[in-house]
Scaffold this motif. Sequence first.
Motif, PDB file in Angstrom:
ATOM      1  N   HIS A 154       0.845  -1.200   0.000  1.00 18.14           N
ATOM      2  CA  HIS A 154       0.000   0.000   0.000  1.00 18.14           C
ATOM      3  C   HIS A 154       0.881   1.251   0.000  1.00 18.14           C
ATOM      4  N   LEU A 155       0.274   2.378  -0.265  1.00 25.54           N
ATOM      5  CA  LEU A 155       1.008   3.637  -0.299  1.00 25.54           C
ATOM      6  C   LEU A 155       1.531   4.009   1.084  1.00 25.54           C
ATOM      7  N   PRO A 156       2.753   4.521   1.162  1.00 22.66           N
ATOM      8  CA  PRO A 156       3.275   4.983   2.448  1.00 22.66           C
ATOM      9  C   PRO A 156       2.387   6.098   3.002  1.00 22.66           C
ATOM     10  N   GLY A 157       2.079   6.022   4.267  1.00 23.75           N
ATOM     11  CA  GLY A 157       1.256   7.036   4.908  1.00 23.75           C
ATOM     12  C   GLY A 157      -0.230   6.791   4.776  1.00 23.75           C
ATOM     13  N   VAL A 158      -0.614   5.748   4.045  1.00 21.64           N
ATOM     14  CA  VAL A 158      -2.025   5.406   3.873  1.00 21.64           C
ATOM     15  C   VAL A 158      -2.217   3.985   4.403  1.00 21.64           C
ATOM     16  N   SER A 160      -9.272  13.541   6.653  1.00 18.13           N
ATOM     17  CA  SER A 160      -7.881  13.094   6.761  1.00 18.13           C
ATOM     18  C   SER A 160      -7.503  12.247   5.545  1.00 18.13           C
ATOM     19  N   PHE A 161      -8.403  11.362   5.157  1.00 19.40           N
ATOM     20  CA  PHE A 161      -8.139  10.478   4.025  1.00 19.40           C
ATOM     21  C   PHE A 161      -8.054  11.279   2.721  1.00 19.40           C
ATOM     22  N   THR A 162      -8.931  12.252   2.562  1.00 20.80           N
ATOM     23  CA  THR A 162      -8.911  13.104   1.367  1.00 20.80           C
ATOM     24  C   THR A 162      -7.600  13.868   1.283  1.00 20.80           C
ATOM     25  N   LEU A 215      -4.853  13.577  -1.699  1.00 22.04           N
ATOM     26  CA  LEU A 215      -4.385  14.734  -2.453  1.00 22.04           C
ATOM     27  C   LEU A 215      -2.860  14.845  -2.405  1.00 22.04           C
ATOM     28  N   GLN A 216      -2.270  14.521  -1.267  1.00 16.80           N
ATOM     29  CA  GLN A 216      -0.811  14.525  -1.166  1.00 16.80           C
ATOM     30  C   GLN A 216      -0.210  13.498  -2.120  1.00 16.80           C
ATOM     31  N   LYS A 217      -0.812  12.308  -2.184  1.00 19.07           N
ATOM     32  CA  LYS A 217      -0.313  11.258  -3.072  1.00 19.07           C
ATOM     33  C   LYS A 217      -0.479  11.659  -4.532  1.00 19.07           C
TER      34      LYS A 217
END
Length: 78
Positions: A4-8, A23-25, A29-31
Motif C-alpha cells: 500500500h502507499l506509504p502514509g495510507v 484526513s483520508f482526502t 491529495l498529497q499522493k
Amino acid sequence: MYHHLPGVAPADQMQNDGVEPSSFTTKLLQKVEELTLYSAEADKRLGEQQTLLLQMQAQLKAQQAEIDRLKAQEAARL
C-alpha cells in the motif's frame, strides 16, 4: 509484491477501523501531488534522453559517412 502507499493505511485496516474522510482526502491529495511531480520529472528526463538520442544518431551518421569516405579514398588509391 505490491504494498500500500506509504502514509495510507491498508484497505483491510481502513475497513475495520473506519476512515476519517477529511484526513483520508488530504492524504489522497498529497499522493496525487507526489505522483504528478514524479510524472513531470519523468517526462523531463524522457525529453532529455530523446534529445541525447537524436544527437548521438546524428553523430553516428556523420561518423559512418566519414568511414565510407575514407574507404572510398583508400579503394581509389589501390
